[in-house]
Design a protein around this motif. Structure first.
Motif, PDB file in Angstrom:
ATOM      1  N   TYR A  44       0.809  -1.227   0.000  1.00 14.69           N
ATOM      2  CA  TYR A  44       0.000   0.000   0.000  1.00 14.69           C
ATOM      3  C   TYR A  44       0.842   1.276   0.000  1.00 14.69           C
ATOM      4  N   TYR A  45       2.184   1.147  -0.020  1.00 13.30           N
ATOM      5  CA  TYR A  45       3.005   2.348   0.108  1.00 13.30           C
ATOM      6  C   TYR A  45       4.258   2.245  -0.737  1.00 13.30           C
ATOM      7  N   THR A  46       4.555   3.336  -1.452  1.00  9.06           N
ATOM      8  CA  THR A  46       5.847   3.500  -2.118  1.00  9.06           C
ATOM      9  C   THR A  46       6.434   4.828  -1.649  1.00  9.06           C
ATOM     10  N   ASN A  47       7.717   4.846  -1.452  1.00  7.56           N
ATOM     11  CA  ASN A  47       8.425   6.027  -0.953  1.00  7.56           C
ATOM     12  C   ASN A  47       8.384   7.145  -1.991  1.00  7.56           C
ATOM     13  N   PRO A  48       7.791   8.304  -1.678  1.00 11.55           N
ATOM     14  CA  PRO A  48       7.710   9.379  -2.671  1.00 11.55           C
ATOM     15  C   PRO A  48       9.064  10.002  -2.998  1.00 11.55           C
ATOM     16  N   TYR A  49      10.066   9.770  -2.173  1.00 12.98           N
ATOM     17  CA  TYR A  49      11.405  10.299  -2.416  1.00 12.98           C
ATOM     18  C   TYR A  49      12.352   9.236  -2.976  1.00 12.98           C
ATOM     19  N   PHE A  50      11.805   8.114  -3.365  1.00 14.99           N
ATOM     20  CA  PHE A  50      12.647   6.990  -3.780  1.00 14.99           C
ATOM     21  C   PHE A  50      13.588   7.367  -4.921  1.00 14.99           C
ATOM     22  N   ALA A  51      13.110   8.020  -5.938  1.00  9.61           N
ATOM     23  CA  ALA A  51      13.944   8.331  -7.099  1.00  9.61           C
ATOM     24  C   ALA A  51      15.123   9.219  -6.708  1.00  9.61           C
ATOM     25  N   GLN A  52      14.871  10.274  -5.924  1.00  8.39           N
ATOM     26  CA  GLN A  52      15.960  11.166  -5.515  1.00  8.39           C
ATOM     27  C   GLN A  52      16.978  10.422  -4.660  1.00  8.39           C
ATOM     28  N   GLN A  53      16.492   9.555  -3.800  1.00  8.80           N
ATOM     29  CA  GLN A  53      17.389   8.866  -2.880  1.00  8.80           C
ATOM     30  C   GLN A  53      18.145   7.725  -3.563  1.00  8.80           C
ATOM     31  N   TYR A  54      17.441   6.924  -4.309  1.00 14.35           N
ATOM     32  CA  TYR A  54      18.037   5.745  -4.957  1.00 14.35           C
ATOM     33  C   TYR A  54      18.985   6.164  -6.078  1.00 14.35           C
ATOM     34  N   ASN A  55      18.534   7.068  -6.930  1.00 19.14           N
ATOM     35  CA  ASN A  55      19.366   7.517  -8.041  1.00 19.14           C
ATOM     36  C   ASN A  55      20.434   8.500  -7.583  1.00 19.14           C
ATOM     37  N   GLY A  56      20.097   9.301  -6.570  1.00 20.74           N
ATOM     38  CA  GLY A  56      21.058  10.282  -6.075  1.00 20.74           C
ATOM     39  C   GLY A  56      22.278   9.630  -5.470  1.00 20.74           C
ATOM     40  N   SER A  57      22.084   8.560  -4.717  1.00 22.27           N
ATOM     41  CA  SER A  57      23.228   7.856  -4.133  1.00 22.27           C
ATOM     42  C   SER A  57      24.089   7.236  -5.238  1.00 22.27           C
ATOM     43  N   TYR A  58      23.436   6.665  -6.217  1.00 18.12           N
ATOM     44  CA  TYR A  58      24.137   6.069  -7.360  1.00 18.12           C
ATOM     45  C   TYR A  58      24.949   7.122  -8.114  1.00 18.12           C
ATOM     46  N   ASN A  59      24.364   8.292  -8.316  1.00 22.42           N
ATOM     47  CA  ASN A  59      24.997   9.334  -9.127  1.00 22.42           C
ATOM     48  C   ASN A  59      26.254   9.914  -8.491  1.00 22.42           C
ATOM     49  N   VAL A  60      26.368   9.857  -7.154  1.00 17.15           N
ATOM     50  CA  VAL A  60      27.596  10.354  -6.527  1.00 17.15           C
ATOM     51  C   VAL A  60      28.651   9.255  -6.406  1.00 17.15           C
ATOM     52  N   GLY A  61      28.317   8.025  -6.828  1.00 13.67           N
ATOM     53  CA  GLY A  61      29.290   6.946  -6.834  1.00 13.67           C
ATOM     54  C   GLY A  61      29.042   5.828  -5.849  1.00 13.67           C
ATOM     55  N   MET A  62      27.975   5.927  -5.069  1.00 16.72           N
ATOM     56  CA  MET A  62      27.704   4.892  -4.077  1.00 16.72           C
ATOM     57  C   MET A  62      27.125   3.632  -4.713  1.00 16.72           C
ATOM     58  N   ILE A  63      27.317   2.519  -4.014  1.00 20.42           N
ATOM     59  CA  ILE A  63      26.634   1.273  -4.344  1.00 20.42           C
ATOM     60  C   ILE A  63      25.329   1.289  -3.565  1.00 20.42           C
ATOM     61  N   ARG A  64      24.222   1.059  -4.244  1.00 21.59           N
ATOM     62  CA  ARG A  64      22.920   1.278  -3.601  1.00 21.59           C
ATOM     63  C   ARG A  64      21.999   0.072  -3.726  1.00 21.59           C
ATOM     64  N   GLY A  65      20.977   0.026  -2.873  1.00 19.88           N
ATOM     65  CA  GLY A  65      19.964  -1.007  -2.939  1.00 19.88           C
ATOM     66  C   GLY A  65      18.660  -0.481  -2.385  1.00 19.88           C
ATOM     67  N   GLY A  66      17.600  -1.258  -2.537  1.00 20.69           N
ATOM     68  CA  GLY A  66      16.291  -0.889  -2.007  1.00 20.69           C
ATOM     69  C   GLY A  66      15.875  -1.848  -0.910  1.00 20.69           C
ATOM     70  N   TYR A  67      15.047  -1.356   0.012  1.00 15.33           N
ATOM     71  CA  TYR A  67      14.527  -2.258   1.045  1.00 15.33           C
ATOM     72  C   TYR A  67      13.017  -2.159   1.152  1.00 15.33           C
ATOM     73  N   HIS A  68      12.438  -3.233   1.684  1.00 17.20           N
ATOM     74  CA  HIS A  68      10.990  -3.350   1.854  1.00 17.20           C
ATOM     75  C   HIS A  68      10.671  -3.507   3.332  1.00 17.20           C
TER      76      HIS A  68
END
Length: 274
Positions: free
Chosen positions: A103-127
């Protein structure tokens, strides 16, 4: 002399009764309001929100000879994250809350998930799991369909299952230990079928012991992300001889939740590559 009619209430007695009822009501209303205030809205859960209440907060990681790699985990509570500052402070990996229940998706997911990737971090998602709402398989599919997938790009970590205290009710979501183990297995098996990867399990030892009966059957395949805000991760759940990640504080710099990966950066990359 006033005449007392059978069945009537004397004025003084009536006044006393009204006063007593009002007093009782005044005591009851704040309790109801307080109870409502302590129950968060659905979707607002995040990693570790029950750790302080149930396991406590104290200390900081003790010095260790083993190389550890700094990471963070974020959710909608952090809003738009300053990833450049985190990178400059030494953070090299990040997990972002993607979903909760179905019933919920993080409204900031794109900024957080892609933003970490764009600065060079290795990233993942959690449920964030809610085993009292839908099946493990249903939630695993929802997670994969809304940001929890995986790709062999060397920069994407396998998805993590955040399974911990229920912020909306009974700690174990009303499930027996056997039913909880089955729910978790349903989620993990479905995630593996969808992505080809074994999901990370995020939990706290005290919750795991209480709600799964300290089940050890997932340790051979699923990396452990342990939550404990202390000088060391403490006793691990059954089956795991070591942790892969450790959430050691909810009050770190830039964003609150900071973590240690149990190894150098090349080990983080190895987990990403699978």
């Amino acid at each position: 002399m006033p005449v007392h009619r059978p069945g009537s209430i004397r004025p003084r007695a009536l006044a006393a009764l009204v006063t007593a009822l009002l007093a009782a009501l005044s005591l009851a209303l704040p309790l109801t309001t307080a109870q409502a205030a302590t129950t968060p809205a659905r979707g607002s859960a995040f990693m570790g929100m029950g750790v302080v209440a149930h396991d406590g907060r104290g200390g900081s990681p003790a010095a260790t000879a083993a190389v550890q790699t700094e990471g963070v985990d974020v959710s909608g509570h952090q809003g738009n994250v300053d990833w450049a500052t985190l990178w400059n402070s030494g953070v090299r990996w990040a997990y972002t809350k993607a979903t909760e229940g179905t019933y919920y998706t993080n409204p900031y997911f794109a900024q957080q998930y892609n933003g970490s990737y764009n600065v060079g971090m290795i990233r993942g998602g959690y449920h964030f799991a809610t085993p009292d709402t839908t099946s493990g398989a249903t939630q695993a599919n929802y997670f994969v369909d809304h940001g929890g997938g995986w790709s062999r790009d060397g920069k994407t970590l396998p998805g993590a299952l955040d399974i911990e205290w229920n912020p909306y009710g009974a700690a174990c979501y009303g499930l027996s230990t056997g039913a909880m183990v089955n729910w978790i297995a349903d989620f993990l098996n479905t995630y593996k079928a969808r992505t080809g990867r074994d999901a990370v399990i995020y939990t706290a030892t005290s919750w795991w012991t209480q709600c799964t009966g300290n089940y050890g059957g997932f340790a051979s395949n699923n990396p452990l992300w342990i939550a404990r805000y202390a000088a060391d991760p403490g006793t691990l759940p059954a089956g795991w001889g070591f942790y892969t990640m450790w959430q050691y504080t909810s009050s770190g710099p830039t964003v609150g939740d900071h973590d240690k990966f149990n190894g150098a950066l090349d080990r983080v990359q190895a987990l990403a590559l699978g």
